[in-house]
Design an enzyme around this catalytic site. Structure first.
Site, PDB file in Angstrom:
ATOM      1  N   HIS A 193      -3.644  61.495  94.798  1.00  0.00           N
ATOM      2  CA  HIS A 193      -3.117  60.151  93.981  1.00  0.00           C
ATOM      3  C   HIS A 193      -1.622  59.659  94.523  1.00  0.00           C
ATOM      4  O   HIS A 193      -1.580  58.734  95.160  1.00  0.00           O
ATOM      5  CB  HIS A 193      -2.947  60.231  92.662  1.00  0.00           C
ATOM      6  CG  HIS A 193      -2.403  59.199  91.916  1.00  0.00           C
ATOM      7  ND1 HIS A 193      -2.904  57.878  91.613  1.00  0.00           N
ATOM      8  CD2 HIS A 193      -0.970  59.115  91.530  1.00  0.00           C
ATOM      9  CE1 HIS A 193      -2.114  57.273  91.063  1.00  0.00           C
ATOM     10  NE2 HIS A 193      -0.781  57.982  91.176  1.00  0.00           N
ATOM     11  N   GLU A 241       1.186  50.923  89.392  1.00  0.00           N
ATOM     12  CA  GLU A 241      -0.024  51.722  89.341  1.00  0.00           C
ATOM     13  C   GLU A 241      -1.328  50.902  89.350  1.00  0.00           C
ATOM     14  O   GLU A 241      -2.300  51.253  89.802  1.00  0.00           O
ATOM     15  CB  GLU A 241      -0.128  52.555  87.952  1.00  0.00           C
ATOM     16  CG  GLU A 241       0.759  53.804  88.071  1.00  0.00           C
ATOM     17  CD  GLU A 241       0.546  54.773  89.005  1.00  0.00           C
ATOM     18  OE1 GLU A 241      -0.350  54.834  89.713  1.00  0.00           O
ATOM     19  OE2 GLU A 241       1.446  55.639  89.038  1.00  0.00           O
ATOM     20  N   HIS A 247       0.385  56.147  96.597  1.00  0.00           N
ATOM     21  CA  HIS A 247       1.748  55.517  96.411  1.00  0.00           C
ATOM     22  C   HIS A 247       2.641  55.520  97.718  1.00  0.00           C
ATOM     23  O   HIS A 247       3.268  54.637  98.031  1.00  0.00           O
ATOM     24  CB  HIS A 247       2.748  56.401  95.502  1.00  0.00           C
ATOM     25  CG  HIS A 247       2.641  56.167  94.240  1.00  0.00           C
ATOM     26  ND1 HIS A 247       2.769  55.126  93.433  1.00  0.00           N
ATOM     27  CD2 HIS A 247       1.865  57.253  93.297  1.00  0.00           C
ATOM     28  CE1 HIS A 247       2.413  55.404  92.382  1.00  0.00           C
ATOM     29  NE2 HIS A 247       1.701  56.354  91.970  1.00  0.00           N
TER      30      HIS A 247
HETATM   31 CO    CO Z   1       1.064  57.122  90.373  1.00  0.00          CO
END
Ligand code: CO
Ligand code: PHE
Length: 265
Positions: free
Chosen positions: A128, A174, A133
């Site tokens: 993730h 997010e 990111h």
């Molecule tokens: Co995150």
């Protein structure tokens, strides 16, 4: 030091700023193979659903074959935007988290999920954090915005406004959507790393998709255990930067007296 037994990372070797060595040699062949499968699955979706800035950066990274060495990534990242990745054992407290961001360091969890968590994981893992990111840290406007967010986080702690500011992070960093020439696309990391929600957030008629509106977001609650009921759509990272630039102090003071909106309001 975090002693929360619910968090699964090893915090015993963390420095005071919660950083650890990545210890790349400790990943197993199974870890690397699982990482590769996650990248492959997600890569079939991102061409259609990810915003162009993310897609451009990830193509240049060429990091899908195995779990990347953070040091390798950091050389290119420092050159591009002055950011770097620091390895952490998992979620870290607000103070150290915001301090890292304010200083252009992005905390990336070192461990990878288990095979049975292929589709869903509660805590953020290296897939993730890295896949979702890190690519956008190569975009200069996004990179500047995230450092400002870190400074804003430290300020929000002093103003007791973390709940409100966290909603902004949630609905942008997010779960943010962006308008593009080809339609709505995802830039939020929680979407880019999700096998199911990435198509849902763009294609499904059910969720609300509202234009980015700062005060509305600061007041909108969110759910962490299911697909989002509401998404907020920015015009561009320049807009995100511009609309979050004002001093939030008077905004927090005013909004504190108003109730929150439900996630699906
Ligand atoms: Co995150
Ligand atoms: N302008 C915000 C403040 O004064 C800081 C901030 C910048 C927050 C960018 C989020 C994103 O608190």
């Amino acid at each position: 030091m975090i002693t929360n037994p619910q968090l699964r990372g090893d915090y015993t070797r963390a420095a005071p700023d919660y950083s650890v060595e990545q210890d790349w040699a400790a990943y197993t062949r199974e870890d690397h193979a699982l990482f590769r499968r996650l990248v492959e699955r997600q890569s079939r979706l991102v061409a259609r659903y990810a915003c162009p800035e993310w897609f451009e950066a990830v193509s240049a990274l060429d990091a899908g074959r195995e779990i990347p060495k953070f040091d390798d990534i950091n050389r290119g990242l420092a050159r591009a935007t002055g950011w770097r990745i620091v390895a952490v054992p998992g979620l870290i407290p607000d103070g150290p988290f915001f301090t890292h961001l304010a200083n252009r360091r992005f905390p990336v969890t070192v461990w990878l999920r288990k095979p049975e968590e292929f589709d869903y994981i509660v805590e953020p893992d290296v897939f993730h954090d890295f896949f979702g990111h890190v690519p956008l840290l190569f975009d200069p406007v996004y990179a500047d915005h995230l450092a400002e967010y870190g400074k804003g986080g430290l300020k929000a702690m002093r103003l007791d406004a973390i709940t409100m500011l966290s909603r902004l992070y949630w609905y942008t960093i997010e779960f943010g959507l962006m308008k593009t020439a080809d339609g709505v696309r995802a830039y939020g990391a929680g979407l880019l790393s999700s096998g199911g929600e990435l198509a849902y957030c763009v294609d499904d008629p059910k969720p609300h998709r509202r234009p980015f509106e700062l005060e509305r977001i600061l007041r909108t609650e969110y759910r962490i255990d299911r697909y989002q009921d509401s998404y907020f759509v920015i015009e561009s990272f320049e807009q995100l930067m511009r609309d979050t630039a004002p001093d939030f102090t008077p905004i927090y003071a005013r909004l504190k007296h108003l109730g929150p909106f439900l996630p699906d309001a």
